[in-house]
Design an enzyme around this catalytic site. Structure first.
Site, PDB file in Angstrom:
ATOM      1  N   TYR A 152       0.874  -1.175   0.000  1.00  0.00           N
ATOM      2  CA  TYR A 152       0.000   0.000   0.000  1.00  0.00           C
ATOM      3  C   TYR A 152       0.909   1.222   0.000  1.00  0.00           C
ATOM      4  O   TYR A 152       2.076   1.134  -0.389  1.00  0.00           O
ATOM      5  CB  TYR A 152      -0.884  -0.130   1.254  1.00  0.00           C
ATOM      6  CG  TYR A 152      -2.023   0.825   1.362  1.00  0.00           C
ATOM      7  CD1 TYR A 152      -2.993   0.906   0.368  1.00  0.00           C
ATOM      8  CD2 TYR A 152      -2.162   1.644   2.486  1.00  0.00           C
ATOM      9  CE1 TYR A 152      -4.056   1.789   0.486  1.00  0.00           C
ATOM     10  CE2 TYR A 152      -3.224   2.521   2.618  1.00  0.00           C
ATOM     11  CZ  TYR A 152      -4.167   2.596   1.616  1.00  0.00           C
ATOM     12  OH  TYR A 152      -5.209   3.465   1.732  1.00  0.00           O
ATOM     13  N   ARG A 158      -5.893  10.669 -10.784  1.00  0.00           N
ATOM     14  CA  ARG A 158      -5.220  11.332  -9.656  1.00  0.00           C
ATOM     15  C   ARG A 158      -4.773  10.249  -8.674  1.00  0.00           C
ATOM     16  O   ARG A 158      -5.399  10.003  -7.667  1.00  0.00           O
ATOM     17  CB  ARG A 158      -6.196  12.332  -8.983  1.00  0.00           C
ATOM     18  CG  ARG A 158      -5.564  13.350  -8.117  1.00  0.00           C
ATOM     19  CD  ARG A 158      -5.334  12.894  -6.670  1.00  0.00           C
ATOM     20  NE  ARG A 158      -6.526  12.520  -5.979  1.00  0.00           N
ATOM     21  CZ  ARG A 158      -6.591  11.501  -5.111  1.00  0.00           C
ATOM     22  NH1 ARG A 158      -5.524  10.763  -4.839  1.00  0.00           N
ATOM     23  NH2 ARG A 158      -7.721  11.190  -4.509  1.00  0.00           N
ATOM     24  N   LYS A 170      -5.884  -1.686  -2.617  1.00  0.00           N
ATOM     25  CA  LYS A 170      -7.007  -1.412  -1.709  1.00  0.00           C
ATOM     26  C   LYS A 170      -7.782  -2.692  -1.422  1.00  0.00           C
ATOM     27  O   LYS A 170      -8.193  -2.949  -0.304  1.00  0.00           O
ATOM     28  CB  LYS A 170      -7.954  -0.376  -2.336  1.00  0.00           C
ATOM     29  CG  LYS A 170      -7.343   1.008  -2.501  1.00  0.00           C
ATOM     30  CD  LYS A 170      -7.600   1.904  -1.306  1.00  0.00           C
ATOM     31  CE  LYS A 170      -6.809   3.200  -1.438  1.00  0.00           C
ATOM     32  NZ  LYS A 170      -6.905   4.082  -0.293  1.00  0.00           N
ATOM     33  N   GLU A 228     -12.007   5.381  -6.441  1.00  0.00           N
ATOM     34  CA  GLU A 228     -10.694   5.646  -5.865  1.00  0.00           C
ATOM     35  C   GLU A 228      -9.841   6.458  -6.824  1.00  0.00           C
ATOM     36  O   GLU A 228      -9.700   6.087  -8.001  1.00  0.00           O
ATOM     37  CB  GLU A 228     -10.028   4.286  -5.568  1.00  0.00           C
ATOM     38  CG  GLU A 228      -8.847   4.344  -4.658  1.00  0.00           C
ATOM     39  CD  GLU A 228      -9.155   4.712  -3.219  1.00  0.00           C
ATOM     40  OE1 GLU A 228     -10.022   4.086  -2.598  1.00  0.00           O
ATOM     41  OE2 GLU A 228      -8.509   5.642  -2.708  1.00  0.00           O
ATOM     42  N   ASP A 229      -9.295   7.517  -6.352  1.00  0.00           N
ATOM     43  CA  ASP A 229      -8.298   8.297  -7.081  1.00  0.00           C
ATOM     44  C   ASP A 229      -8.754   8.811  -8.449  1.00  0.00           C
ATOM     45  O   ASP A 229      -7.993   8.800  -9.425  1.00  0.00           O
ATOM     46  CB  ASP A 229      -6.972   7.519  -7.163  1.00  0.00           C
ATOM     47  CG  ASP A 229      -6.328   7.383  -5.773  1.00  0.00           C
ATOM     48  OD1 ASP A 229      -6.993   7.741  -4.787  1.00  0.00           O
ATOM     49  OD2 ASP A 229      -5.187   6.936  -5.673  1.00  0.00           O
ATOM     50  N   ASP A 246     -13.745   6.757  -1.494  1.00  0.00           N
ATOM     51  CA  ASP A 246     -12.791   6.612  -0.393  1.00  0.00           C
ATOM     52  C   ASP A 246     -12.028   7.909  -0.121  1.00  0.00           C
ATOM     53  O   ASP A 246     -11.733   8.234   1.023  1.00  0.00           O
ATOM     54  CB  ASP A 246     -11.818   5.494  -0.772  1.00  0.00           C
ATOM     55  CG  ASP A 246     -10.927   5.093   0.367  1.00  0.00           C
ATOM     56  OD1 ASP A 246     -11.393   5.122   1.510  1.00  0.00           O
ATOM     57  OD2 ASP A 246      -9.765   4.744   0.101  1.00  0.00           O
ATOM     58  N   ASP A 247     -11.700   8.636  -1.186  1.00  0.00           N
ATOM     59  CA  ASP A 247     -10.891   9.847  -1.014  1.00  0.00           C
ATOM     60  C   ASP A 247     -11.704  10.985  -0.395  1.00  0.00           C
ATOM     61  O   ASP A 247     -11.156  11.821   0.315  1.00  0.00           O
ATOM     62  CB  ASP A 247     -10.308  10.275  -2.366  1.00  0.00           C
ATOM     63  CG  ASP A 247      -9.501   9.145  -2.968  1.00  0.00           C
ATOM     64  OD1 ASP A 247      -8.501   8.749  -2.342  1.00  0.00           O
ATOM     65  OD2 ASP A 247      -9.895   8.622  -4.024  1.00  0.00           O
ATOM     66  N   ASN A 283      -0.247  11.817   0.095  1.00  0.00           N
ATOM     67  CA  ASN A 283       0.479  10.570  -0.192  1.00  0.00           C
ATOM     68  C   ASN A 283       1.141  10.604  -1.553  1.00  0.00           C
ATOM     69  O   ASN A 283       0.668  11.324  -2.428  1.00  0.00           O
ATOM     70  CB  ASN A 283      -0.519   9.400  -0.196  1.00  0.00           C
ATOM     71  CG  ASN A 283      -1.036   9.091   1.177  1.00  0.00           C
ATOM     72  OD1 ASN A 283      -0.270   9.006   2.123  1.00  0.00           O
ATOM     73  ND2 ASN A 283      -2.346   8.938   1.284  1.00  0.00           N
TER      74      ASN A 283
HETATM   75  O1  LIG Z   1      -4.184   5.333  -0.760  1.00  0.00           O
HETATM   76  C1  LIG Z   1      -3.924   6.011   0.241  1.00  0.00           C
HETATM   77  O2  LIG Z   1      -2.932   5.853   0.933  1.00  0.00           O
HETATM   78  C2  LIG Z   1      -4.912   7.043   0.676  1.00  0.00           C
HETATM   79  C3  LIG Z   1      -5.697   7.497  -0.459  1.00  0.00           C
HETATM   80  O3  LIG Z   1      -6.761   6.990  -0.748  1.00  0.00           O
HETATM   81  C4  LIG Z   1      -5.116   8.504  -1.334  1.00  0.00           C
HETATM   82  O4  LIG Z   1      -4.119   9.124  -0.981  1.00  0.00           O
HETATM   83  O5  LIG Z   1      -5.645   8.665  -2.428  1.00  0.00           O
HETATM   84 MG   LIG Z   2      -7.207   7.248  -2.811  1.00  0.00          MG
END
Ligand SMILES: O=C([O-])CC(=O)C(=O)O
Ligand SMILES: [Mg+2]
Length: 627
Positions: free
Chosen positions: A175, A228, A246, A318-319, A341-342, A483
């Site tokens: 991760y 992103r 994830k 996600e992202d 999640d973000d 991150n």
């Molecule tokens: O993945 C991770 O560490 C946290 C997260 O969702 C991101 O930064 O987009």
């Molecule tokens: Mg994310």
């Protein structure tokens, strides 16, 4: 009907379904089929339902090579489908059922493994020890990541055993931060597809494409379009590392079975020039499709997901880039079971940390003033959840609660008098104030007690900024959430040093403990990994059909409730990840309880003890005995 006939029929109909639905290429010699028939019959006798068996594919049944041409009918040669349950060599090649050197003598006899393995028989613990020893020899973090991915592809249960038993050591490998580098280099390190790639080429065929995935009962999908990735920007198709990572946490941390998890990457191109020119890039070599073309592909995907897997499949976005993330959540929030999640996961984890931090800094949430650097998904998502919580606690309208929350974006403090147009998701935060360009000046003017970085840009909490926080607060609360580590707003060491050891600090990616002035400080990790696995488990186990803000608040409350006196004494606002399975069970239970209360849960009757129930639902990676 006797058991054997029943089994044969099951086998036939599974075969038919598999031909139709999966198109897996599986072929075996007949003797092997009968060998496995026997063992699956025994499994049936031992109380495993046909559904369980096909779901987990019994002893085997994975994708293999076509070994059985000699036995195949003409029809099979023209359309190379046949059905079997893996044994022998293909059992060793099936990560879901392979146990490597841990196959017992009896299993080696029963499943045609004699001679395919060296004589030694190892316990799972012994295998684990050996692999950890090997992993620790790799000095380059990416090599550890690759070794873990290889293990996942080779022996899934052993992979999860390692991840669960060494979660604090291995989380940063599979991760953040290492997954970020893996995505950047995904084209070069690509070995096998670990999820579904849905590109513009698949337009009009997504329903069928989903059927190509070798599992049919999917309960969680993590999907990205790669625009992103963490704070690394547009990584296009190579963002696949994120859904894969994830979902491995869904299993390791939240106990959701791997077979029900599906990683998906939507490839509409990339605007990353470097990748477009990279000879090893694995995605579509074109600039991103936008507007109607993008919306239609997403729409087709979301419809196909519902058609294939029903109402209760959880889709985690996600992202995605800001401009799509908010839009998609709004668009599908009322028709599908979706979770970003973000926006939502990060909000829930940060709120939990803030609530826990009140024990250390004093006061109620409503007494604090919050300043964010970054007004995208994470920043505005956290800000809104704080406002909701304050509003619930104080009974004040949410508009009132928002007034003590300020956001800075790339143009400076977001204020109502700003000349340029303000994007809709930032508008609730455009309070009255004169414009301020620099973060340090905003700190001095707004006088926050909490500073939160969510901009994705590293090194932005400069010495001046952190010192300004320290001048205003006895115990400044500083959260550097971006991150991976390279994008963190400041390091743990900087936060403690520049505040003379007074900061309460947490970051999105992990930092090692810091020694300052003879004292050891342990930084917290405010990462959504605390929330989404337990949150998802709670949703699945209760059959919840929609995500509601109150479920996020319930998850936060449960997480904050898991911080012990011992943790507080060490200055921690999050419990250690080593307890994550227990934490996830509590989060799942609280989320499910709230879902039942709100009438969103469909699994009835409601289990009495939801924590126990959550624990009982959790996947464990211990090997199963094959008879
Ligand atoms: O993945 C991770 O560490 C946290 C997260 O969702 C991101 O930064 O987009
Ligand atoms: Mg994310």
């Amino acid at each position: 009907m006797n058991l054997k006939t029943k089994m044969e029929r099951t086998s036939k109909s599974f075969c038919h379904w598999q031909r139709k639905a999966f198109g897996c290429l599986i072929g075996r010699r007949e003797r092997k089929i009968s060998g496995v028939m026997e063992s699956t019959l025994k499994e049936m006798r031992n109380g495993e339902s046909v559904l369980d068996m096909t779901d987990e594919r019994g002893v085997g049944g994975g994708v293999g090579d076509i070994y059985g041409e000699d036995r195949a009918t003409e029809d099979q040669l023209l359309t190379p489908w046949s059905f079997t349950i893996a044994s022998g060599h293909s059992l060793l090649r099936d990560p879901r059922y392979n146990k490597g050197l841990a196959f017992t003598e009896a299993e080696r006899d029963a499943h045609y493994l004699r001679g395919l393995l060296p004589p030694v028989i190892l316990s799972q613990e012994h295998q684990e020890k050996r692999l950890m020893h090997t992993l620790r020899q790799y000095q380059v973090p990416l090599h550890r990541y690759m070794a873990m991915m290889d293990l996942q592809e080779r022996n899934e249960r052993l992979f999860y055993k390692l991840l669960i038993d060494h979660v604090e050591e291995l989380l940063p490998v599979v991760y953040t931060p290492v997954v970020g580098e893996a995505c950047q280099k995904y084209g070069s390190i690509f070995r096998r597809p670990q999820g579904l790639y849905i590109s513009l080429k698949e337009k009009g065929k997504i329903f069928e494409v989903l059927k190509n995935w070798p599992e049919r009962s999917i309960q969680v999908i993590v999907v990205t379009d790669g625009e992103r990735i963490l704070g690394l920007g547009d990584l296009g198709c190579q963002g696949m590392g994120i859904p894969v990572g994830k979902l491995s946490l869904y299993t390791a941390l939240g106990g959701v079975r791997p077979s029900v998890c599906l990683p998906v990457t939507i490839d509409v191109g990339t605007n990353n020039k470097h990748l477009l020119e990279d000879e090893f890039y694995i995605g579509l070599r074109q600039r991103r499709a936008t507007g109607q073309e993008y919306a239609e592909l997403l729409d087709e995907f979301m419809s196909a997901v519902k058609q294939n897997y029903g109402e209760k499949v959880l889709v985690q976005f996600e992202d995605f880039a800001n401009h799509n993330a908010f839009e998609l959540l709004k668009k599908y929030g009322t028709t599908h079971l979706v979770f970003n999640d973000d926006i939502q996961g990060t909000a829930s984890v940060v709120l939990a940390g803030l609530v826990a931090a009140l024990r250390l800094v004093g006061g109620a949430l409503a007494d604090h003033t919050f300043l964010f650097l970054g007004a995208g998904e994470a920043g505005t998502g956290i800000a809104e959840l704080i406002a909701l919580e304050v509003s619930k606690k104080t009974k004040a309208p949410v508009e009132e609660a928002r007034k003590k929350i300020w956001l800075v974006d790339s143009k400076g403090l977001i204020v109502s008098s700003r000349k340029e147009s303000i994007q809709h998701f930032k508008q609730p935060w455009a309070h009255e104030h004169e414009p301020i360009k620099e973060l340090v000046d905003a700190v001095k003017a707004i006088k926050p007690s909490v500073l939160i970085g969510t901009s994705g840009v590293g090194k932005t909490f400069t010495k001046e900024v952190v010192e300004a926080m320290a001048a205003l607060n006895e115990k400044p609360l500083i959260l550097a959430l971006s991150n991976p580590t390279s994008q963190s707003e400041c390091t743990a060491e900087e936060a403690y040093t520049w505040t003379e050891g007074r900061a309460i600090f947490a970051s999105g990616s992990p930092f090692d403990p810091v020694k300052y002035d003879g004292k050891v400080f342990i930084p917290g990790q405010a990462n959504n990994a605390y929330i989404f696995p337990g949150f998802g488990l709670g949703i699945i186990m209760s059959g919840t059909i929609r995500v509601h803000d109150d479920l996020l608040l319930a998850a936060s409350e449960a997480l904050a409730g898991q911080v012990t006196e011992e943790n507080y004494e060490k200055g921690l606002i999050y419990p250690p990840f080593s307890n994550i399975r227990k934490i996830s069970a509590h989060i799942a239970a609280n989320v499910a309880a709230k879902a039942y209360e709100l009438g969103l849960a469909t699994r009835l009757p409601r289990p009495q003890d939801l924590v126990k129930y959550a624990e009982s639902c959790m996947y464990t990676p211990v090997y199963r005995q094959y008879r």
